[in-house]
Structures are given as structure tokens and as C-alpha cells.
Design a protein around this motif. Structure first.
Motif: not given
Length: 460
Positions: A45-49, A54-55, A196-198, A204-206
Motif C-alpha cells: 500500500i505504501v509503495l503503491s501510494r 510520484q508519477m 498515465l493511469f495505465a 501498482v500491479r507489479r
């Protein structure tokens, strides 16, 4: 007579109850899984956010740099300070058109330095001012503010799903003066950047796939270690059980060897006397042999009962009768060694115990006392009531050389005799402990030893 001796089933039962009450592997599996999942999920969760933030920030920074390049190329900053002038109309309209044509932009607003809307893709907003807009205030302070949401509703405007995409970004981009020292305006743009969202979704999937694989690998490694540790503990526990069983067998064998020595010695002495006595004396010797054999048979029977876990229930015991029986057993041995055996019994209440076991404890004390006086002496046996009135006392006092410290402390297998087992006093203490009794020893070198057995009275 296995009083106090270890029984193999004891540890096994305790271990079984422990496994039933607390299954280490099961609890480790559940708790480690919970900890791994919580840690892995939290990390993902932290890495996804962080990745998403950042992007989005980087995309907004690129847009801000692009707008700033337009301002520098067309030198538009000079007109933000006086947008109402006729000369500023064409440069500002050119800048507004560039803003409207940014890739993916579906709505746009341009604010002056005081927060007033100079231009908007929605004509109704031109000239309005928003004082409670935190993002606008941050941009006027020189910081890019960006957030993401879903169509159709945003904070200030409604977006049309038909515009394309279902997620939008809202960015407040500051416009700087020529020296890049002062913010002269802010551009607010709404975009539907599907690409961008893709990219964000792919990242996030990775992150989640990596976190899932990491959680699985960590859990498998921990669970594998737990399985190996449990197998090792099981082997060690089995080794302990086997060692305890062997120890119990050795203790039983030692108790048997020690217990039958005194009756066998009496049987041998009686047999030797029978060979030289007349008929009447032979009959007496044979009676002694029979009595000792019966006593030994009863002792072995009690030992086997305890080996099967069938403890003998304590009952009311006439301590005078038990003492008299032991005195009669050792009368001949004492006489041959020149020991005067003197018996003085008093009127005492019955004690709580088991006659056979108490007789064995007394036999051990009498055998030790007689052997402690190889040159003869006196052995006084007496009964009485303890000062508290709730215990019966049996006193065995000799005039031997006294007990060494090892025997007084009850060290197992400690003996001063050439063929002694060192178990007599230890077994006596254990027998008495099982009957809630105690053995008190008073010994002084060259004077003798006084052993006091204390047993609770019936109903006491």
C-alpha cells in the motif's frame, strides 16, 4: 515401593497435554501468516501510494515546465499584471488557447495573482474568486498541487464521461515571472490522462505481484523452518522420554536390588542356623525363612502395583506393630554382631500410611544402624507422639560412628559400604514423603545417630 521414582508415562502425559493445550506449529502458522500478510500488504500500500504520487507529481511538473516555456517564448508574464489593458488581450488569448490545447485537457482555468479567474473553459467562472481553495493558495505560494479523482464530479466543476476516460487529474501549476522569483498567476487544468493511469496501474500491479511473491516466499521459508524445528523438538522429546524410561528402569532395578538384600540376608542366616540347630531350632529357622520370603513377596507385589501406577491407598497403621515386626526381623542379625536391640513402645494413635511401605523404610534404617556398629553397641527403638500432637514418632538410635555428610544430605548412590547401593536413606525419605511424613537425622561422630520418623495420625 517406587515412591518418588520417575515414571516414563509422566513426561509423556505432560507432553501430550501440552500439545493439546498449545499447538506450537499451528499458532506459528497462523501468527506468522498474519504478520507476513499485514507487513506485505502495508508495504504494498505504501509503495503503491508513493508510486502513484510520484508519477502524478512528475506529470504535473512536466506540464508546468511546458507552460513556463510558452510564457517565456511569448513573453506573456508582462501582461498578467494588467490583464484588462487592450494590449494584453491578444497575448493572453494566445496563452489561453495554448492552455486549452494541452494534451488531455478537458477543463482549464487561469487565475491572476490575487486568485481571480482571468479565463476559463467555462465562461461562467470568469471573474470569480475562490478564497477557500487550499490548492490554489499552495500554487500561488510556488508549489505545484495535484490530485486525482474519478469522473463525473470534482470539487469545482462537473466533467462529462463522454470526454473520454473515467479518471482525471487536477493540477494547479504556478506561472513565474521572468526572473522566476514571483508567481504572477496559476493555471488549473483538468486532464483525463488514460496513458498515465495505465502506467500507474501497471506499476501498482507489479508492486502487488512483487509483494505477494515476497509474502509467499517469506511464509514458506518461515513455515519450513518451523516444520524442521518441530521435527527436531519431536526427536529430542522422544530421546528424553527414552532416557527417562531407561532412568526409571535403572531406579526400579536399584530399588529392587536394595530392597531384597535384607530379607535375603535373613534367609541365608536362618538357613545356616537350621543346618546346625536341633529340630526345634530348625523349625524356628524355617519359620523365619518363610516369614522373610512372604515379606519379600509382598514388597515385590507392591513394587509391581506402583510400576503399573496403582498406588496403594493409605490406611490406619499400628506403628508399634510395624516396629515390632522390623525388630523381630533384625533380632538375629543384631545378636550375631553383638548389638543389643532394645524396644520401648508407647501408646500412640494409628498413623496414616501403608504398613508394607513403612516397614520397608524402617528396615532400611535398622539395617544401616546395625551395619554402623561392626564391633557391637546398642540399638534403641521407641515410639511416641510429636510435641504438636498431630504426628506419631518412631525413633531409631544407635551408638555407631555417625553418618557422613553425603548420607545426611541424601545423595543418591552414596555409600560407605563396600557393597552398598547408597539408596537406603533416599528410598526411605521418598517413602515417607509419599505418606506426608518426614525423616530427621541427628548424628555426631563417635557418639551415634538418631533417626526420627514422623507420620501424620489418622484424621490429623
Amino acid at each position: 515401593m517406587m515412591d518418588g521414582l520417575a515414571q516414563p508415562g509422566g513426561l509423556a502425559s505432560a507432553a501430550t497435554e501440552g500439545r493439546r493445550g498449545f499447538n506450537l506449529l499451528r499458532w506459528f502458522a497462523v501468527l506468522s501468516l498474519a504478520c507476513v500478510v499485514l507487513f506485505g500488504t502495508g508495504t504494498a500500500i505504501v509503495l503503491s501510494r508513493f508510486l502513484t504520487s510520484q508519477m502524478l507529481d512528475r506529470d504535473a511538473e512536466v506540464s508546468a515546465e511546458f507552460l513556463q516555456s510558452i510564457v517565456q517564448a511569448e513573453r506573456t508574464w508582462s501582461w498578467f499584471s494588467d490583464p484588462a489593458s487592450t494590449a494584453a488581450r491578444l497575448p493572453l488569448e494566445s496563452f489561453f488557447n495554448h492552455v486549452a490545447q494541452l494534451p488531455g485537457v478537458v477543463r482549464a482555468n487561469v487565475f491572476a495573482a490575487d486568485g481571480t479567474v482571468l479565463w476559463s473553459s467555462n465562461a461562467e467562472m470568469i471573474g470569480r474568486r475562490f478564497d477557500d481553495n487550499d490548492e490554489l493558495a499552495a500554487a500561488l505560494g510556488g508549489r505545484i498541487a495535484v490530485e486525482a479523482g474519478t469522473v463525473p464530479k470534482t470539487e469545482h466543476v462537473a466533467l462529462d464521461r463522454d470526454a473520454g476516460g473515467h479518471r482525471f487529474t487536477e493540477a494547479y501549476l504556478p506561472v513565474w515571472d521572468e526572473a522566476h522569483r514571483r508567481v504572477i498567476g496559476v493555471v488549473e487544468i483538468y486532464r483525463l490522462p488514460d496513458a498515465l493511469f495505465a502506467a500507474i496501474d501497471g506499476g501498482v500491479r507489479r508492486v502487488w505481484i512483487a509483494a505477494g511473491l515476497g509474502m509467499l516466499l517469506l511464509y514458506v521459508a518461515l513455515f519450513g523452518l518451523a516444520l524442521r524445528a518441530q521435527a527436531l523438538m519431536a526427536r529430542q522429546q522422544q530421546a528424553l522420554l527414552e532416557a527417562e524410561a531407561l532412568g526409571a528402569i535403572g531406579a526400579v532395578a536399584s530399588a529392587v536390588a536394595h530392597g531384597i538384600r535384607n530379607p535375603l540376608s535373613s534367609i541365608r542366616s536362618s538357613a545356616e542356623l537350621a543346618a546346625v540347630e536341633d529340630v526345634e531350632g530348625a523349625r524356628q529357622c524355617l519359620a523365619d525363612i518363610q516369614r522373610e520370603a512372604d515379606r519379600m513377596e509382598g514388597w515385590v507385589r507392591d513394587l509391581l502395583l506402583q510400576a503399573r501406577g496403582e498406588a496403594v491407598a493409605p490406611a490406619a497403621v499400628d506403628v508399634n506393630a510395624v516396629l515390632e515386626e522390623s525388630a523381630r526381623t533384625f533380632q538375629s542379625a543384631a545378636a550375631r554382631q553383638g548389638v543389643a536391640l532394645r524396644l520401648a513402645t508407647a501408646s500412640v494413635p494409628p498413623a496414616r500410611g501403608e504398613a508394607g511401605a513403612l516397614g520397608q523404610a524402617l528396615d532400611n534404617l535398622l539395617a544401616n544402624a546395625i551395619e554402623a556398629m561392626p564391633e557391637g553397641g546398642a540399638l534403641d527403638l521407641s515410639t511416641g507422639v510429636a510435641p504438636d500432637g498431630r504426628q506419631v514418632e518412631i525413633v531409631v538410635a544407635d551408638t555407631g560412628g555417625g553418618l557422613p555428610k553425603g548420607l545426611r544430605d541424601g545423595q543418591p548412590f552414596f555409600s560407605t559400604k563396600a557393597r552398598g547401593t547408597g539408596l537406603g536413606l533416599m528410598l526411605t525419605r521418598r517413602i515417607l514423603a509419599r505418606h506426608d511424613g518426614a525423616l530427621l537425622l541427628e548424628s555426631r561422630g563417635g557418639i551415634g545417630t538418631r533417626a526420627v520418623i514422623r507420620l501424620p495420625v489418622t484424621g490429623g
